[in-house]
Design a protein around this motif. Structure first.
Motif, PDB file in Angstrom:
ATOM      1  N   GLN A   1       4.218   5.724  -0.040  1.00  0.00           N
ATOM      2  CA  GLN A   1       2.879   5.508  -0.589  1.00  0.00           C
ATOM      3  C   GLN A   1       2.926   4.499  -1.722  1.00  0.00           C
ATOM      4  O   GLN A   1       3.942   4.359  -2.404  1.00  0.00           O
ATOM      5  CB  GLN A   1       2.239   6.812  -1.071  1.00  0.00           C
TER       6      GLN A   1
ATOM      7  N   ASN B   1       3.042   2.590   4.970  1.00  0.00           N
ATOM      8  CA  ASN B   1       1.802   3.159   4.428  1.00  0.00           C
ATOM      9  C   ASN B   1       1.461   2.604   3.044  1.00  0.00           C
ATOM     10  O   ASN B   1       0.861   3.282   2.213  1.00  0.00           O
ATOM     11  CB  ASN B   1       1.929   4.699   4.373  1.00  0.00           C
TER      12      ASN B   1
ATOM     13  N   LYS C   1      -0.436  -0.176   0.715  1.00  0.00           N
ATOM     14  CA  LYS C   1      -1.539  -1.143   0.739  1.00  0.00           C
ATOM     15  C   LYS C   1      -1.132  -2.410  -0.036  1.00  0.00           C
ATOM     16  O   LYS C   1      -0.453  -2.312  -1.063  1.00  0.00           O
ATOM     17  CB  LYS C   1      -2.784  -0.565   0.057  1.00  0.00           C
TER      18      LYS C   1
ATOM     19  N   HIS D   1      -7.428   5.731   3.624  1.00  0.00           N
ATOM     20  CA  HIS D   1      -7.425   4.960   4.872  1.00  0.00           C
ATOM     21  C   HIS D   1      -8.087   3.595   4.732  1.00  0.00           C
ATOM     22  O   HIS D   1      -8.218   2.869   5.711  1.00  0.00           O
ATOM     23  CB  HIS D   1      -8.119   5.764   5.989  1.00  0.00           C
TER      24      HIS D   1
ATOM     25  N   CYS E   1      -8.228  -0.212   2.899  1.00  0.00           N
ATOM     26  CA  CYS E   1      -7.522  -1.209   2.079  1.00  0.00           C
ATOM     27  C   CYS E   1      -8.298  -2.522   2.060  1.00  0.00           C
ATOM     28  O   CYS E   1      -8.578  -3.103   3.113  1.00  0.00           O
ATOM     29  CB  CYS E   1      -6.123  -1.472   2.644  1.00  0.00           C
TER      30      CYS E   1
END
Ligand code: NDP
Ligand code: 8X3
Length: 253
Positions: free
Chosen positions: A132, A175, A177, A230, A232
């Motif tokens: 993350q 995952n 961004k 979910h 970006c």
């Protein structure tokens, strides 16, 4: 749960305003820069005004050995970086290519491009490990359209655009961004640095219109950072209402 944001170039301008915005929103803040007394002043202010938890790292993003050592030296609890803002950067000089100062070119390429890479190389594995994270790269309208005498500065910001696209692909399976923010003219210390301390020339850059303020960029980073997991924002160009591109302004002179 508290989140941690790591901001390069937080002694001034966009970086400092971003530190203030996230401190106000209860994030833990890692601020970096070269000017140690400024770092201390920003840290003191964040603690006093927002009761923030702050960690300062003094380094020059151009020095890859120092960048790596500084980031590796973070205490364990500060290594859980959720957001990285690659903001440190500058324009140095404003010359036609045939008259350009090659030392200025080195400074811009080493800071805006290589520095961003060194910091990302040191911080991103911590994000990959946790699956993350969110990386922000501060590009520029100068990285979308070139202008006269922008030459090397524009080239570094075009490169930030390309790197952001590429990083997003590499980070996809982890995952993480990646958001590139490309601001137009904003009144910070940017022009003072570009014109090497010449206050008159620096002021001229913002005459006849209302430029962006550092807080506008800080608020934009915060907006992008607080969207649902979910979502970006990949690429965002933001200018003052009086600017349409790196070239076109509506100035009342
Ligand atoms: P400022 O000059 O106000 O801030 C620049 C920050 O970068 C300072 O904190 C400075 O810290 C840091 N920095 C510069 N060189 C280095 C280095 N070698 N190592 C570590 N830190 C460094 O300018 P802005 O806030 O306007 O600029 C921030 C970013 O936004 C830059 O990447 C710039 O190119 C970009 N940008 C700016 C625009 C504008 O009009 N203002 C528009 C579009 C993009 P210190 O000197 O303490 O090291
Ligand atoms: C900084 C803004 O207009 O000098 O990226 O290119 S400008």
């Amino acid at each position: 749960m508290y989140k941690t944001i790591f901001i390069t170039g937080a002694t001034s301008g966009f970086g400092k305003a971003t530190a203030e915005k996230f401190a106000k929103e209860n994030y833990r803040i890692i601020i970096t820069g070269r000017r140690v007394e400024r770092l201390k002043a920003v840290s003191d202010e964040l603690k006093k005004n927002f009761n923030a938890e702050v960690f300062t790292l003094e380094f020059d993003v151009r020095n890859k050995v120092v960048v790596e050592a500084a980031i590796n030296s973070l205490p364990e609890k500060w290594k859980q970086v959720d957001i990285l803002v690659n903001n440190a950067g500058l324009a140095s000089g404003f010359d036609f290519i045939q008259e350009g100062n090659t030392d200025d070119w080195d400074v811009m390429i080493d800071t805006n491009l290589k520095g961003l890479l060194y910091v990302t190389r040191a911080v991103s594995p911590m994000m990959v490990e946790r699956k993350q994270g969110h990386i922000f790269n501060i590009g520029s309208t100068a990285g979308k359209v070139v202008y006269e005498r922008g030459n090397v500065y524009c080239a570094t910001k075009f490169a930030v655009d390309a790197l952001s696209q590429s990083m997003r692909i590499d980070m996809l399976k982890h995952n993480i961004k990646v958001t590139a923010i490309h601001p137009g003219a904003a009144e910070t210390e940017f022009s003072l640095v570009r014109f090497k301390g010449d206050e008159e020339k620096a002021k001229q850059a913002y005459k006849g219109y209302q430029p962006l303020a550092a807080e506008d960029i800080a608020n934009t980073v915060y907006y992008c950072a607080t969207l649902p997991p979910h979502v970006c924002i990949n690429d965002l160009v933001i200018t003052s209402t009086a600017q349409a591109s790196a070239i076109y302004f509506n100035k009342q002179l």
